[in-house]
Design a protein around this motif. Structure first.
Motif, mmCIF file in Angstrom:
data_model
loop_
_atom_site.group_PDB
_atom_site.id
_atom_site.type_symbol
_atom_site.label_atom_id
_atom_site.label_comp_id
_atom_site.label_asym_id
_atom_site.label_seq_id
_atom_site.Cartn_x
_atom_site.Cartn_y
_atom_site.Cartn_z
ATOM 1 N N SER A 1 5.229 2.459 3.895
ATOM 2 C CA SER A 1 5.704 3.071 2.646
ATOM 3 C C SER A 1 6.206 4.486 2.901
ATOM 4 O O SER A 1 7.178 4.931 2.280
ATOM 5 C CB SER A 1 4.582 3.112 1.604
ATOM 6 O OG SER A 1 4.188 1.800 1.304
ATOM 7 N N PHE A 2 5.551 5.185 3.826
ATOM 8 C CA PHE A 2 5.998 6.543 4.129
ATOM 9 C C PHE A 2 7.377 6.532 4.800
ATOM 10 O O PHE A 2 8.240 7.355 4.484
ATOM 11 C CB PHE A 2 4.964 7.272 5.001
ATOM 12 C CG PHE A 2 5.228 8.742 5.096
ATOM 13 C CD1 PHE A 2 4.933 9.580 4.027
ATOM 14 C CD2 PHE A 2 5.813 9.286 6.232
ATOM 15 C CE1 PHE A 2 5.219 10.950 4.094
ATOM 16 C CE2 PHE A 2 6.094 10.651 6.309
ATOM 17 C CZ PHE A 2 5.789 11.483 5.248
ATOM 18 N N ASP B 1 0.830 -1.198 0.000
ATOM 19 C CA ASP B 1 0.000 0.000 0.000
ATOM 20 C C ASP B 1 0.871 1.256 0.000
ATOM 21 O O ASP B 1 1.526 1.573 0.988
ATOM 22 C CB ASP B 1 -0.895 -0.028 1.254
ATOM 23 C CG ASP B 1 -1.721 1.237 1.394
ATOM 24 O OD1 ASP B 1 -1.644 2.116 0.498
ATOM 25 O OD2 ASP B 1 -2.436 1.356 2.406
ATOM 26 N N PRO B 2 0.871 2.010 -1.107
ATOM 27 C CA PRO B 2 1.746 3.188 -1.179
ATOM 28 C C PRO B 2 1.381 4.267 -0.158
ATOM 29 O O PRO B 2 2.176 5.165 0.103
ATOM 30 C CB PRO B 2 1.539 3.702 -2.608
ATOM 31 C CG PRO B 2 0.264 3.103 -3.076
ATOM 32 C CD PRO B 2 0.080 1.803 -2.332
ATOM 33 N N ARG B 3 0.173 4.185 0.409
ATOM 34 C CA ARG B 3 -0.227 5.203 1.387
ATOM 35 C C ARG B 3 0.005 4.750 2.830
ATOM 36 O O ARG B 3 -0.401 5.449 3.767
ATOM 37 C CB ARG B 3 -1.716 5.534 1.201
ATOM 38 C CG ARG B 3 -2.020 6.102 -0.176
ATOM 39 C CD ARG B 3 -3.525 6.154 -0.407
ATOM 40 N NE ARG B 3 -4.091 7.331 0.232
ATOM 41 C CZ ARG B 3 -4.794 8.253 -0.393
ATOM 42 N NH1 ARG B 3 -5.039 8.133 -1.696
ATOM 43 N NH2 ARG B 3 -5.290 9.284 0.247
ATOM 44 N N GLU C 1 -1.948 13.386 1.662
ATOM 45 C CA GLU C 1 -1.830 12.978 0.264
ATOM 46 C C GLU C 1 -1.914 14.116 -0.759
ATOM 47 O O GLU C 1 -1.037 14.300 -1.563
ATOM 48 C CB GLU C 1 -2.897 11.927 -0.061
ATOM 49 C CG GLU C 1 -2.592 10.563 0.528
ATOM 50 C CD GLU C 1 -1.322 9.938 -0.017
ATOM 51 O OE1 GLU C 1 -1.079 10.063 -1.239
ATOM 52 O OE2 GLU C 1 -0.556 9.324 0.763
ATOM 53 N N ASP C 2 -3.017 14.882 -0.680
ATOM 54 C CA ASP C 2 -3.271 15.812 -1.775
ATOM 55 C C ASP C 2 -2.981 17.260 -1.385
ATOM 56 O O ASP C 2 -3.807 18.139 -1.532
ATOM 57 C CB ASP C 2 -4.731 15.667 -2.240
ATOM 58 C CG ASP C 2 -5.643 15.469 -1.035
ATOM 59 O OD1 ASP C 2 -5.107 15.389 0.097
ATOM 60 O OD2 ASP C 2 -6.869 15.398 -1.205
ATOM 61 N N GLU D 1 -0.524 16.974 10.484
ATOM 62 C CA GLU D 1 0.206 17.020 9.220
ATOM 63 C C GLU D 1 1.648 17.485 9.464
ATOM 64 O O GLU D 1 1.905 18.316 10.338
ATOM 65 C CB GLU D 1 -0.459 17.979 8.221
ATOM 66 C CG GLU D 1 0.200 17.875 6.838
ATOM 67 C CD GLU D 1 -0.280 18.918 5.834
ATOM 68 O OE1 GLU D 1 -1.302 19.580 6.073
ATOM 69 O OE2 GLU D 1 0.413 19.063 4.816
ATOM 70 N N GLY D 2 2.564 16.939 8.685
ATOM 71 C CA GLY D 2 3.942 17.415 8.690
ATOM 72 C C GLY D 2 4.367 17.705 7.265
ATOM 73 O O GLY D 2 3.965 16.995 6.337
#
Ligand code: ISL
Length: 574
Positions: free
Chosen positions: A480-481, A474-476, A554-555, A567-568
């Protein structure tokens, strides 16, 4: 110019052998299990693997009580497995370091058995023995009032030889006497040379600032008048011969190899003092763990009497140790988890289902932007969280938490309010949270073991939601992060690993904004430590155009004025 050394640029991954991967179905992790995951570790972006003690041990303190330095704990495997692990790491361009636990041994170590056998035994002086004190009414008392890390006195009475021995940790962990040169020689040969000669690349050095205690061992000042035993760190940390011992350890052993050492340096707040340990000219240790960040929220006198902490305090301690290398020849480390700590998502951010992934990614972003050698603890890369609050005390296994719980229950005659307070502290700060089995997949026991009766330690209730197999494709995902951030850390190593640090708006209790600079390169890291949107205040001191390098949302294109909950972002300033 910063020297480019493998252990400065490398990312270290800590493995707790009992909880990583069980290969033979006995419910305990083992070395072949670790070997089977070596490609997973390499693929994550790791350069150095550190394994917590895998030595022969009766496991009163999960292997930090060593019975034989030259043997592997049988359920984990054998010495040959370490040789295989070294080879497998080296083949992939990774290094392997072991834990060096030489402040104390197990009371089942041959050295201690001899030492306690008679006052005339040649090894009597290898440990720290003292006669009793007697009160006016003739009651026998320990030589001083020191409180051990695991509750109760640091002294244990030996009926046979009528003396007390010192143990800063459990009574099954007698302290070695570093004053004796023969003891030091034996430590160097058995605990160090034995493994270095097999290709091991260095050590994480346990409780390194406690070897030298001085000769006199006076009483600690009274902090809690209600009891006899008093917190005594100041009495035995950083003793008079510490630096001499470490220089000797280098000349006698370490300098013969290309090694790294990372020492634990608790209760040493002064930067000047830390520099004495890690200044590269006076070679003692390559680097140390300084505990300020993980001590946030711990009770000042008793760890599990948890206290609220503020983001401004976190910013202050991070800033202190990030700036430590400036103008000095020292080096620093960055970590927020290990096997002695609650999970970072639960401690510093928000582990509710709604926020835990977002906040795990934000912490990954923060850690990967930090100057110094970065340490990642197993499971941190998938955002593992603390044990569920519904688990009763009977699910906990750690000697430290259980010791404190027992003390409080005895002292308060099982007062429900006092016990509820301790339980809250354990739910947040307990060492067991990090020791739950690694969550590999959604099969029973999280794919950690196929033992019919389960793992040695209960598997987290959330293993079907949080596991490697689910996150890999899962890229999200958090995993993956982490991979993305670790590779970005390498790509921008000047800024992230070697850059100079500057914190902005330090009193803001919701956001953490800092800059990193290296030569002409500059970046700004902005983190929102709350669930609400927060305005991203661009530091007045910084001019230039902001180009978004990465966000954990993400966006986002970087022009947004508001940071989302947890959020960072990292901006390059051009
Ligand atoms: O005092 C501390 C921090 O404020 C403690 O962290 C203490 O220094 C630390 O617990 C030492 O830990 C190491 O040695 C212990 C072992 O139980 C831990 O697991 C290990 O990390 C005894 O060997």
């Amino acid at each position: 110019v910063t020297e480019r050394i493998w252990w400065k640029d490398g990312v270290v991954y800590q493995i707790y052998p009992s909880s990583y991967k069980d290969s033979n179905g006995d419910g305990w992790g083992d070395l072949p299990g670790i070997i089977s995951k070596i490609d997973y570790i390499k693929d994550l972006g790791i350069d150095i693997v550190w394994i917590s003690p895998m030595y022969d041990s009766p496991q009163h303190d999960m292997g930090y009580d060593i019975r034989n330095y030259e043997k592997v704990y049988a359920p984990y495997g054998e010495v040959a497995d370490i040789e295989i692990l070294v080879a497998e790491c080296h083949k992939r361009g990774m290094k392997l370091i072991l834990d060096l636990v030489v402040n104390h041994t197990s009371d089942e170590h041959e050295w201690f058995k001899e030492s306690r056998s008679s006052k005339l035994n040649p090894k009597r002086d290898w440990y720290i023995w003292r006669p009793a004190r007697y009160a006016d009414d003739g009651t026998r008392m320990p030589p001083n009032n020191w409180l051990s890390f695991f509750s109760g006195s640091t002294w244990e009475w030996d009926e046979d030889t009528q003396e007390y021995y010192l143990h800063l940790f459990a009574k099954q962990q007698p302290d070695l006497n570093w004053e004796n040169p023969a003891t030091r020689r034996a430590i160097y040969d058995s605990a160090m040379e034995f493994w270095l000669s097999k290709g091991v690349d260095g050590f994480r050095v346990d409780t390194v600032n406690m070897y030298s205690k001085g000769e006199h061992l006076p009483d600690a000042p009274i902090v809690d008048p209600a009891v006899f035993e008093q917190p005594a760190h100041g009495m035995f940390c950083n003793g008079p011969r510490m630096h001499e011992f470490l220089r000797e350890m280098n000349t006698e052993v370490l300098n013969k190899y290309d090694t790294v050492t990372v020492g634990e340096l608790p209760h040493t707040p002064s930067t000047d003092h830390v520099l004495r340990y890690v200044g590269s000219r006076d070679k003692q240790l390559s680097m140390v763990f300084q505990f300020d960040i993980v001590d946030l929220g711990m009770g000042k006198t008793y760890k599990y009497e948890a206290e609220p902490w503020k983001l401004s305090s976190m910013k202050q301690v991070i800033s202190k140790w990030q700036s430590f290398i400036e103008g000095t020849d020292g080096w620093t480390t960055a970590f927020c988890e290990n096997h002695d700590q609650g999970r970072s998502v639960s401690r510093y951010t928000n582990d509710s289902p709604e926020w835990r992934e977002q906040s795990a990614k934000m912490l990954a972003l923060m850690m990967c932007a930090m100057t110094g050698t970065l340490f990642v603890y197993q499971g941190q890369e998938i955002g593992m969280v603390n044990s569920p609050k519904s688990w009763p005390i009977s699910e906990y296994k750690d000697i430290e938490a259980l010791g404190y719980y027992k003390t409080v229950s005895e002292r308060t005659d099982n007062d429900p309010e006092a016990l509820a307070r301790v339980m809250k502290g354990i739910q947040l700060l307990g060492r067991d949270h990090a020791r739950l089995p690694m969550q590999w997949d959604s099969t029973p026991y999280a794919g950690f073991t196929d033992c019919k009766t389960g793992a040695w330690m209960r598997t987290h209730d959330l293993y079907k939601e949080i596991n490697v197999e689910k996150q890999l494709p899962d890229p999200r995902s958090v995993l993956s992060f982490w991979k993305k951030m670790l590779s970005m850390r390498k790509q921008y190593k000047d800024l992230f690993i070697h850059g100079s640090f500057e914190g902005y708006d330090m009193q803001n209790e919701k956001t953490f904004v800092f800059g990193k600079t290296f030569g002409k390169a500059k970046c700004i890291v902005a983190l929102n430590f709350s669930t609400e949107e927060q305005k991203l205040v661009r530091p007045r001191e910084v001019s230039g155009k902001y180009e978004l390098l990465v966000s954990n949302s993400e966006d986002v294109d970087g022009t947004e004025e508001m940071l989302r909950g947890y959020e960072g972002r990292v901006y390059l300033v051009v």
